[in-house]
Design an enzyme around this catalytic site. Sequence first.
Site: not given
Length: 380
Positions: A247, A271, A171
């Site tokens: 994402d 996801k 990250k």
Amino acid sequence: MSIDRPLRLTSIEVREIRMPLVQPYRISSGLETERRIILVRLTEEDGTCVWSECAAMSTPNYLPETVDTSWLALEEWLIPRVVGREFEHPNAVQPVLDRHIRGHNMAKAVLEMGIWALFAETSGTSLAELLGGKATAIDVGIALGIQERPDVLADVVARCREEGYRRVKVKIGPGKDVDYLQAAREAAGDNLLVMADANSAYTLADLQILKQIDALKLLMIEQPLAWDDFVEHAELQKQLETPVCLDESIRSVSGLQHMIALASGRIVNIKPGRVGGLAPALDICSLCVAHRVPAWCGGMLETGIGRAYNVALASVEGFILPGDISPSRRYWAEDIVEPEWEMSEDGTMRVPFDRPGLGVAVKTDLIEKYTTRCRSRQVR
Ligand code: MG
């Protein structure tokens, strides 16, 4: 895989639990020290029940949804749509939840995914098989929160390499990027793949820094620009050799169509919670395969329940890069499933095709211990 009979849900219980993370987890937009999580228990007419997990976080720093907005959506609009209703196939759930209810994908997904698991359980098959999964073991990646200093990150990455992980995701955010990634790259050696995830921390004004990151030749850089953007990501992708992975921007099949049409990125993180469930996740995956876009399964600091769904999904063809599917102990002192999810020495996780449903048993006593609120709705 055939489905034996339609299902009718007779009871849905919603709970919020709070579980302390073994390590605090920092991303560019916030810090998590404990996880507030919505769990849902769905019961079918014959008494079969399954658990499902909502991906929503406590604050809207990833996407607009939160634990509290998901709770409201479930109670007010979504659960009344499915409880007492008969479904012929899990593919029939998403259209029912989507009709005249915009957004709230994570709240929709927890019900949709649970119904998939219920179909798997009542047909005596594994969720992975019901989804059409083939891979009996999947490659495991780990997502590392922003660390204090580059040398601290390097130590963590070295440990990940020793443990056998296939890929580390670092990250990043402004001021904690180039030096950190450089240190991670060196510590990773030749066999451990390294990628960055910015969670929308940059703009095109940061092009110089993004070019320096590009020079590190990472596996990919995930969602560097705004959470709902396609146009500027396309502009950026033209100027980088490193593949951009989207994402936050991909919340539906339509999002992926935008990405492909505009060339906003070359890789997709899927996801199920973000896209509204497993059926849309499979549709996105199919479109990725058709356009040769590599996909992988992301994570949302799930418990072992949410992980079970991700493991099953990641066994499907098209999920070709290692996912954020770390073993239970990476997040929890004690997970709420048994057996806990474990990684083999070769950096893979076994997909439980040999057990029906989720493939793990749920520790209801531990869930009870962590519960902070609980509501249930039933039909006779
Ligand atoms: Mg991400």
